[in-house]
Design a protein around this motif. Structure first.
Motif, PDB file in Angstrom:
ATOM      1  N   VAL A   1      21.222 -19.050 -36.575  1.00  7.46           N
ATOM      2  CA  VAL A   1      22.270 -18.678 -37.532  1.00  7.46           C
ATOM      3  C   VAL A   1      23.508 -18.266 -36.743  1.00  7.46           C
ATOM      4  N   LEU A   2      24.612 -19.006 -36.946  1.00  9.44           N
ATOM      5  CA  LEU A   2      25.839 -18.705 -36.223  1.00  9.44           C
ATOM      6  C   LEU A   2      26.706 -17.696 -36.961  1.00  9.44           C
ATOM      7  N   GLN A   3      26.765 -17.777 -38.297  1.00 11.42           N
ATOM      8  CA  GLN A   3      27.679 -16.904 -39.049  1.00 11.42           C
ATOM      9  C   GLN A   3      27.181 -16.772 -40.486  1.00 11.42           C
TER      10      GLN A   3
ATOM     11  N   ARG B   1      29.361 -15.713 -49.306  1.00 13.81           N
ATOM     12  CA  ARG B   1      28.826 -16.821 -50.085  1.00 13.81           C
ATOM     13  C   ARG B   1      28.503 -18.056 -49.241  1.00 13.81           C
ATOM     14  N   SER B   2      28.438 -17.958 -47.903  1.00  9.91           N
ATOM     15  CA  SER B   2      28.163 -19.124 -47.050  1.00  9.91           C
ATOM     16  C   SER B   2      27.523 -18.674 -45.741  1.00  9.91           C
ATOM     17  N   ILE B   3      26.879 -19.626 -45.094  1.00 13.06           N
ATOM     18  CA  ILE B   3      26.298 -19.396 -43.771  1.00 13.06           C
ATOM     19  C   ILE B   3      26.530 -20.652 -42.936  1.00 13.06           C
ATOM     20  N   THR B   4      26.597 -20.465 -41.626  1.00 15.04           N
ATOM     21  CA  THR B   4      26.738 -21.579 -40.679  1.00 15.04           C
ATOM     22  C   THR B   4      25.502 -21.612 -39.792  1.00 15.04           C
ATOM     23  N   LEU B   5      24.877 -22.784 -39.720  1.00 12.05           N
ATOM     24  CA  LEU B   5      23.617 -22.948 -38.996  1.00 12.05           C
ATOM     25  C   LEU B   5      23.792 -23.965 -37.872  1.00 12.05           C
ATOM     26  N   ARG B   6      23.025 -23.775 -36.821  1.00 14.77           N
ATOM     27  CA  ARG B   6      22.953 -24.729 -35.716  1.00 14.77           C
ATOM     28  C   ARG B   6      21.494 -24.877 -35.305  1.00 14.77           C
ATOM     29  N   TRP B   7      21.117 -26.084 -34.873  1.00 13.04           N
ATOM     30  CA  TRP B   7      19.739 -26.309 -34.401  1.00 13.04           C
ATOM     31  C   TRP B   7      19.758 -27.102 -33.101  1.00 13.04           C
ATOM     32  N   ASP B   8      18.729 -26.853 -32.301  1.00 12.44           N
ATOM     33  CA  ASP B   8      18.582 -27.549 -31.026  1.00 12.44           C
ATOM     34  C   ASP B   8      17.854 -28.874 -31.242  1.00 12.44           C
ATOM     35  N   PRO B   9      18.187 -29.909 -30.473  1.00  9.50           N
ATOM     36  CA  PRO B   9      17.466 -31.184 -30.606  1.00  9.50           C
ATOM     37  C   PRO B   9      15.985 -31.012 -30.260  1.00  9.50           C
ATOM     38  N   VAL B  10      15.164 -31.858 -30.854  1.00  9.11           N
ATOM     39  CA  VAL B  10      13.729 -31.856 -30.542  1.00  9.11           C
ATOM     40  C   VAL B  10      13.551 -32.319 -29.096  1.00  9.11           C
TER      41      VAL B  10
ATOM     42  N   SER C   1      22.981 -37.533 -35.494  1.00  7.04           N
ATOM     43  CA  SER C   1      23.808 -37.031 -34.393  1.00  7.04           C
ATOM     44  C   SER C   1      24.411 -35.665 -34.676  1.00  7.04           C
ATOM     45  N   VAL C   2      24.194 -35.122 -35.866  1.00 13.82           N
ATOM     46  CA  VAL C   2      24.762 -33.831 -36.262  1.00 13.82           C
ATOM     47  C   VAL C   2      23.823 -32.714 -35.827  1.00 13.82           C
ATOM     48  N   GLY C   3      24.393 -31.603 -35.341  1.00 15.00           N
ATOM     49  CA  GLY C   3      23.578 -30.474 -34.921  1.00 15.00           C
ATOM     50  C   GLY C   3      24.000 -29.157 -35.534  1.00 15.00           C
ATOM     51  N   GLN C   4      24.883 -29.194 -36.553  1.00 11.91           N
ATOM     52  CA  GLN C   4      25.399 -27.957 -37.155  1.00 11.91           C
ATOM     53  C   GLN C   4      25.800 -28.244 -38.603  1.00 11.91           C
ATOM     54  N   ILE C   5      25.660 -27.246 -39.460  1.00 10.43           N
ATOM     55  CA  ILE C   5      26.023 -27.400 -40.867  1.00 10.43           C
ATOM     56  C   ILE C   5      26.420 -26.051 -41.441  1.00 10.43           C
TER      57      ILE C   5
END
Length: 617
Positions: A442-444, A448-457, A487-491
């Motif tokens: 969890v980045l932020q 009413r919102s959150i920003t997420l990032r994940w590492d590649p498998v 190719s996306v790693g953040q949402i």
């Protein structure tokens, strides 16, 4: 009385009819069983014995005692029978011996006893000399030919008691095999020529076999007689296939060079390879590097060479000499780059094979190609596979691969021993579902919102190409999902309600998906969280501001201590003595006027312990 005679007559007629029916059935059954038993072949072994083989198509006749009888007969009329012999067997063949000659006509039949009576096979007629099988010849000597180098001379035991007519009917077949390659020829057995075999591979082990035949009995060859022999070695006739892999070295201005080669194979090895010799020479200053102790089991060595252009050679040696050298050139860091293939495409054939195809520009003049591949799980060059191909090749099938394992596949063009740039792809023979999902961070968080990032498998857990990711999130039993590209790693998730969400990310390949660990994230509590942050910022700012003020007072107190005022002491009633004074500062070379100082000195108390106050004006 008449009635009684009529009944007796009818009974006799009924019995006669039953007897005739039984005879007919017995005859029919005998004919059927007789046709189920037949002699299929008789062989005369070098005029000493007759062996006949039979077969039965009726399982009721199996495992019974058979009686074979062989007779001589007239070849034309087949009406005169002279017994030759009888033998019994519970199997499917039997031998009768001895016989006086094979120059007769014979017939044979087999008799077997059953509950319904004896059954005899049809007669099997044969001409004796057409069914003769000779005894195998004996090899008495085999070795290098004294007349023709590189050939083998074979000597076998001939029988001198035969007539010239018999000798002319004997034919000899020789067969010699090495590495699943067989050659054979048939010659007149009793010719005066020396039996030699030539056009052999050097340093190879051969199996030499002989058999003999009477040409009047073309269906029967003798059994084989065999001997093993190894031809003499020669120096290897070809250079080993040679390749390299270049990496950066820890030392500045150096490169880690891995030399790779394929074991010299048959028949080019011309014997057993004992060792390899590999070395490289700097083409700028002629410095050299060499690999040491390369026995026949080694297929690589590592050298630390300079960044300049190098020329490397490799040769193989056996007991008879050394092979021609293989050459490869290592470009320098400042050399012009040679072109790579135009494109590469890979097509999986099954779970263990890949078909690799490439294209090159029409104006390029390649002298060959190298296809190399390695599992991404393995970093060591000992696991690198490669294959040299000629300049006409535009495709290659790679075998022996594993499904669901990523491979780094590279195609390189060759130009007179110099390698061009490479073009690489990562591929699978068959894709599978990932074994783990992405790990979420969890980045932020906002109201009413959150920003997420994940590492590649990790690559060793991937088993296929990521097609897309799915973000799953739920609150109060309500489930939602968002899908993004591979190719996306953040949402960023917006429009959320206040509360605690369960969130995870799934990675999808063409074969399936895997979810990462679930994580609980609170949304809408940013006003509570910001108060401690502001308090911490204010406290830190106050400390930063007050610290210099305190330090300034402390420093001033140390440098300028407070001097007591004599007028406020207990000795203030003592009349001071005052002395006026003046002084002149000596002029320096650069000054154009003098400095004057004046002042006074006040003295209180007695002369033994006066208090002095000095003032300047």
């Amino acid at each position: 009385m008449t009635l009684l005679k009529s009944e007796m007559t009818q009974m006799k007629l009924w019995r006669i009819g039953l007897l005739l029916w039984m005879c007919a059935v017995t005859r029919s059954l005998g004919a059927v069983l007789s046709s189920a038993l037949s002699v299929r072949q008789c062989v005369i072994l070098e005029y000493t014995s007759i062996t006949c083989y039979w077969e039965s198509t009726n399982f009721t006749l199996s495992n019974r005692s058979y009686r074979l009888q062989v007779n001589k007969t007239d070849c034309e009329t087949k009406g005169i029978f002279i017994p030759v012999g009888v033998c019994e067997s519970r199997g499917s063949n039997c031998s009768i011996q001895p016989i006086d000659s094979a120059f007769h006509c014979f017939y044979a039949d087999v008799l077997v006893s059953t509950h319904a009576g004896p059954i005899r096979s049809p007669r099997f007629f044969f001409f004796g000399i057409s069914e003769v099988k000779l005894r195998p010849p004996q090899i008495t000597k085999i070795g290098p030919s004294a007349r023709q180098p590189g050939c083998l001379e074979v000597v076998w035991g001939k029988t001198n008691t035969l007539s010239e007519e018999e000798k002319s009917c004997r034919w000899l077949q020789i067969e010699y095999t090495t590495h699943d390659q067989t050659q054979s020829r048939t010659i007149q057995a009793y010719s005066n020529e020396t039996l030699e075999i030539c056009d052999l591979y050097a340093g190879s082990r051969y199996m030499v076999k002989l058999r003999i035949q009477d040409n009047r009995s073309s269906a029967h060859w003798s059994s084989w007689t065999s001997e093993d022999i190894r031809t003499d070695e020669k120096a290897p006739s070809a250079a080993p296939r040679f390749w390299r892999h270049i990496q950066h070295a820890e030392e500045v201005g150096k490169r880690r060079l891995t030399l790779l080669w394929k074991p010299l194979s048959w028949p080019e090895a011309n014997g057993d390879v004992l060792s390899y010799t590999a070395s490289c020479r700097n083409e700028v200053d002629s410095s050299q590097w060499a690999c040491s102790a390369l026995d026949s089991s080694k297929t690589s060595c590592v050298l630390i060479v300079s960044a300049s252009r190098c020329h490397c050679i490799l040769s193989a040696a056996n007991s008879a000499g050394t092979s021609p050298p293989a050459h490869i050139y290592i470009p320098g860091h400042a050399d012009a780059e040679l072109p790579a293939p135009q494109s590469v495409s890979v097509t999986p054939l099954d779970g263990t094979r890949l078909n690799v195809e490439w294209k090159v520009p029409l104006n390029q003049s390649e002298t060959g190609f190298v296809v190399q591949w390695i599992s991404i799980h393995h970093n060591g060059m000992t696991h690198l596979h490669w294959e040299h191909l000629d300049e006409t090749a535009r495709s290659f099938i790679i075998t022996g691969l594993l499904p669901e394992v990523p491979y780094n596949l590279t195609v390189i063009s060759l130009f007179e021993g110099r390698a061009g740039n490479e073009i690489s792809v990562i591929t699978f023979t068959r894709e599978g579902a990932p074994s783990v999902g992405p790990k979420l961070t969890v980045l932020q968080t906002c109201s009413r919102s959150i920003t997420l990032r994940w590492d590649p498998v990790p690559m060793d857990k991937l088993h296929g190409f990521i097609q897309y990711y799915t973000v799953l999130y739920s609150i109060n039993g309500k489930h939602k999902r968002e899908q993004v590209g591979g190719s996306v790693g953040q949402i960023s998730l917006s429009g959320l309600m206040e509360g605690t969400y369960n969130i995870c990310v799934m990675a999808h390949t063409v074969a399936g998906a895997a979810a990462g660990p679930w994580q609980m994230v609170a949304v809408g509590h940013d006003d509570i969280e910001i108060i401690p942050i502001l308090l911490c910022v204010l406290l830190l700012s106050f400390i930063i501001l007050i610290f210099p003020v305190c330090m300034r007072v402390r420093i001033k107190h140390c440098l300028c201590p407070t001097v007591p005022d004599p007028s406020k002491s207990s000795l203030s009633n003592i009349k001071p003595y005052q002395i006026n004074w003046c002084a002149t500062e000596e002029m320096d070379a650069g000054m154009d006027h003098e400095h004057y100082f004046c002042g006074n000195v006040a003295i209180w108390g007695q002369s033994s312990s006066p208090l002095v106050h000095l003032s300047c004006e």
